[in-house]
Write a protein that holds these residues in place. Sequence first.
Motif, PDB file in Angstrom:
ATOM      1  N   ALA A   1       0.822  -0.952  -0.035  1.00  0.00           N
ATOM      2  CA  ALA A   1      -0.162  -0.147  -0.188  1.00  0.00           C
ATOM      3  C   ALA A   1       0.795   1.282   0.045  1.00  0.00           C
ATOM      4  O   ALA A   1       0.621   2.287  -0.545  1.00  0.00           O
ATOM      5  N   ASP A   2       2.103   1.193   0.614  1.00  0.00           N
ATOM      6  CA  ASP A   2       2.933   2.176   0.944  1.00  0.00           C
ATOM      7  C   ASP A   2       4.015   2.513  -0.417  1.00  0.00           C
ATOM      8  O   ASP A   2       4.731   3.036  -0.443  1.00  0.00           O
ATOM      9  N   ASP A   3       3.596   1.458  -1.203  1.00  0.00           N
ATOM     10  CA  ASP A   3       4.680   1.409  -2.469  1.00  0.00           C
ATOM     11  C   ASP A   3       6.196   1.072  -1.910  1.00  0.00           C
ATOM     12  O   ASP A   3       7.184   1.834  -2.633  1.00  0.00           O
ATOM     13  N   VAL A   4       6.432   0.557  -1.095  1.00  0.00           N
ATOM     14  CA  VAL A   4       7.885   0.402  -0.678  1.00  0.00           C
ATOM     15  C   VAL A   4       8.359  -0.884  -1.319  1.00  0.00           C
ATOM     16  O   VAL A   4       7.858  -2.040  -1.302  1.00  0.00           O
ATOM     17  N   LYS A   5       9.301  -0.842  -2.086  1.00  0.00           N
ATOM     18  CA  LYS A   5       9.893  -1.606  -3.204  1.00  0.00           C
ATOM     19  C   LYS A   5      11.169  -2.465  -2.544  1.00  0.00           C
ATOM     20  O   LYS A   5      11.850  -1.634  -1.643  1.00  0.00           O
ATOM     21  N   PRO A   6      10.983  -3.516  -2.951  1.00  0.00           N
ATOM     22  CA  PRO A   6      12.224  -4.342  -2.336  1.00  0.00           C
ATOM     23  C   PRO A   6      13.558  -3.872  -3.075  1.00  0.00           C
ATOM     24  O   PRO A   6      13.444  -3.192  -4.041  1.00  0.00           O
ATOM     25  N   ILE A   7      14.729  -4.431  -2.505  1.00  0.00           N
ATOM     26  CA  ILE A   7      15.853  -3.907  -2.957  1.00  0.00           C
ATOM     27  C   ILE A   7      16.260  -4.495  -4.614  1.00  0.00           C
ATOM     28  O   ILE A   7      17.106  -4.158  -5.363  1.00  0.00           O
ATOM     29  N   GLY A   8      15.510  -5.750  -4.916  1.00  0.00           N
ATOM     30  CA  GLY A   8      15.796  -6.320  -6.058  1.00  0.00           C
ATOM     31  C   GLY A   8      14.995  -7.555  -5.898  1.00  0.00           C
ATOM     32  O   GLY A   8      14.289  -7.890  -4.943  1.00  0.00           O
ATOM     33  N   VAL A   9      15.039  -8.428  -6.985  1.00  0.00           N
ATOM     34  CA  VAL A   9      14.381  -9.534  -7.155  1.00  0.00           C
ATOM     35  C   VAL A   9      15.503 -10.859  -7.426  1.00  0.00           C
ATOM     36  O   VAL A   9      16.387 -10.705  -8.187  1.00  0.00           O
ATOM     37  N   VAL A  10      15.358 -11.947  -6.363  1.00  0.00           N
ATOM     38  CA  VAL A  10      16.132 -12.826  -6.550  1.00  0.00           C
ATOM     39  C   VAL A  10      15.332 -14.129  -6.766  1.00  0.00           C
ATOM     40  O   VAL A  10      14.220 -14.579  -6.178  1.00  0.00           O
ATOM     41  N   ALA A  11      15.603 -14.847  -8.044  1.00  0.00           N
ATOM     42  CA  ALA A  11      14.969 -16.008  -7.932  1.00  0.00           C
ATOM     43  C   ALA A  11      16.056 -17.109  -7.754  1.00  0.00           C
ATOM     44  O   ALA A  11      17.008 -17.200  -8.120  1.00  0.00           O
TER      45      ALA A  11
ATOM     46  N   GLU B   1      12.834  -9.180  -2.765  1.00  0.00           N
ATOM     47  CA  GLU B   1      11.708  -9.923  -3.144  1.00  0.00           C
ATOM     48  C   GLU B   1      12.142 -11.424  -3.860  1.00  0.00           C
ATOM     49  O   GLU B   1      13.095 -11.328  -4.317  1.00  0.00           O
ATOM     50  N   VAL B   2      11.583 -12.476  -3.382  1.00  0.00           N
ATOM     51  CA  VAL B   2      12.225 -13.720  -3.545  1.00  0.00           C
ATOM     52  C   VAL B   2      11.145 -14.647  -4.431  1.00  0.00           C
ATOM     53  O   VAL B   2      10.192 -14.886  -3.990  1.00  0.00           O
ATOM     54  N   ASN B   3      11.669 -14.911  -5.530  1.00  0.00           N
ATOM     55  CA  ASN B   3      10.931 -16.040  -6.338  1.00  0.00           C
ATOM     56  C   ASN B   3      11.477 -17.240  -6.224  1.00  0.00           C
ATOM     57  O   ASN B   3      12.641 -17.516  -6.923  1.00  0.00           O
ATOM     58  N   ASP B   4      10.808 -18.104  -5.435  1.00  0.00           N
ATOM     59  CA  ASP B   4      11.440 -19.581  -5.018  1.00  0.00           C
ATOM     60  C   ASP B   4      10.844 -20.563  -6.187  1.00  0.00           C
ATOM     61  O   ASP B   4       9.718 -20.585  -6.303  1.00  0.00           O
ATOM     62  N   LEU B   5      11.769 -20.877  -7.167  1.00  0.00           N
ATOM     63  CA  LEU B   5      11.261 -21.671  -8.265  1.00  0.00           C
ATOM     64  C   LEU B   5      11.311 -23.250  -7.756  1.00  0.00           C
ATOM     65  O   LEU B   5      10.869 -24.039  -8.506  1.00  0.00           O
ATOM     66  N   GLY B   6      11.745 -23.589  -6.698  1.00  0.00           N
ATOM     67  CA  GLY B   6      11.454 -25.024  -6.055  1.00  0.00           C
ATOM     68  C   GLY B   6      12.705 -25.913  -6.513  1.00  0.00           C
ATOM     69  O   GLY B   6      13.938 -25.338  -6.601  1.00  0.00           O
TER      70      GLY B   6
ATOM     71  N   GLY C   1      12.173 -10.314 -14.424  1.00  0.00           N
ATOM     72  CA  GLY C   1      12.679  -9.171 -13.707  1.00  0.00           C
ATOM     73  C   GLY C   1      13.596  -9.623 -12.788  1.00  0.00           C
ATOM     74  O   GLY C   1      14.083  -8.899 -11.911  1.00  0.00           O
ATOM     75  N   ALA C   2      13.899 -10.798 -12.533  1.00  0.00           N
ATOM     76  CA  ALA C   2      14.905 -11.165 -11.349  1.00  0.00           C
ATOM     77  C   ALA C   2      16.039 -10.654 -11.921  1.00  0.00           C
ATOM     78  O   ALA C   2      16.928 -10.687 -13.099  1.00  0.00           O
ATOM     79  N   SER C   3      16.966 -10.020 -11.070  1.00  0.00           N
ATOM     80  CA  SER C   3      18.132  -9.330 -11.128  1.00  0.00           C
ATOM     81  C   SER C   3      19.375 -10.426 -10.596  1.00  0.00           C
ATOM     82  O   SER C   3      20.611 -10.051 -10.841  1.00  0.00           O
ATOM     83  N   VAL C   4      18.895 -11.043  -9.628  1.00  0.00           N
ATOM     84  CA  VAL C   4      20.002 -12.041  -9.104  1.00  0.00           C
ATOM     85  C   VAL C   4      19.305 -13.634  -9.174  1.00  0.00           C
ATOM     86  O   VAL C   4      18.200 -13.617  -8.697  1.00  0.00           O
ATOM     87  N   ILE C   5      20.303 -14.325  -9.448  1.00  0.00           N
ATOM     88  CA  ILE C   5      19.667 -15.939  -9.696  1.00  0.00           C
ATOM     89  C   ILE C   5      20.669 -16.604  -8.749  1.00  0.00           C
ATOM     90  O   ILE C   5      21.795 -16.515  -8.677  1.00  0.00           O
TER      91      ILE C   5
END
Length: 210
Positions: free
Chosen positions: A83-93, A119-124, A139-143
């Motif tokens: 709601a406050d539009d606080v962004k994560p510092i990046g997306v890690v998959a 923000e974490v994208n857990d691919l399993g 959009g992941a910037s780190v793998i």
Amino acid sequence: MEPLLKEIYDSILEGNASLVTEKTQAALDNGFATSVILNEGMIAAMTEVGRLFEEGEYFVPEMLIGARAMQAGLTVLRPYLVADDVKPIGVVALGTVKGDLHDIGKNLVAMMVEGAGFEVNDLGTDVDPEAFVEAIRKGASVIGLSALLTTTIPMIEKTIMAIDVAGLRDQVKIMVGGAPVTADFAQQIGADGYAPDASQAAKLAKSFVA
């Protein structure tokens, strides 16, 4: 540090999930900014958990319950962050490579990386190289690539090659880890970094976006 933030911080260090939940809600009710609760209460605490682990004062169980306590607080905080539009510092998959079904280490890395502000994208587990490629496109910037078996280590290199072939290698930082993985191996296959444990993985990911 404000008393309520200190209580959140201390409760994470103690692994007291119910108290973290209670104090996070109290901080919100008292008008604390979501970014302040996140950065000064939660991320600061997880940074300290990582430091204590690296210095041998905490072990994997303490790191795990600290991360779980932080996640309990994040569950309360997350809708307000959006709601406050606080962004994560990046997306890690993150994922365990194709052919490997081990996930305990990967799950701990996911918690610590989220605790560092990503923000974490857990691919399993048993993740096909194409799934990592798709995560970068989204959009992941780190793998983060993990393997626990010597037989699945070659899939780390094959996954990096697939990212390269897709023309995305210069858009992403790649970190690797897992019991049989070494820093030398990481360098040989063209990874950007090697993390021997979850705490180091979080620090490495942060260094990529600094």
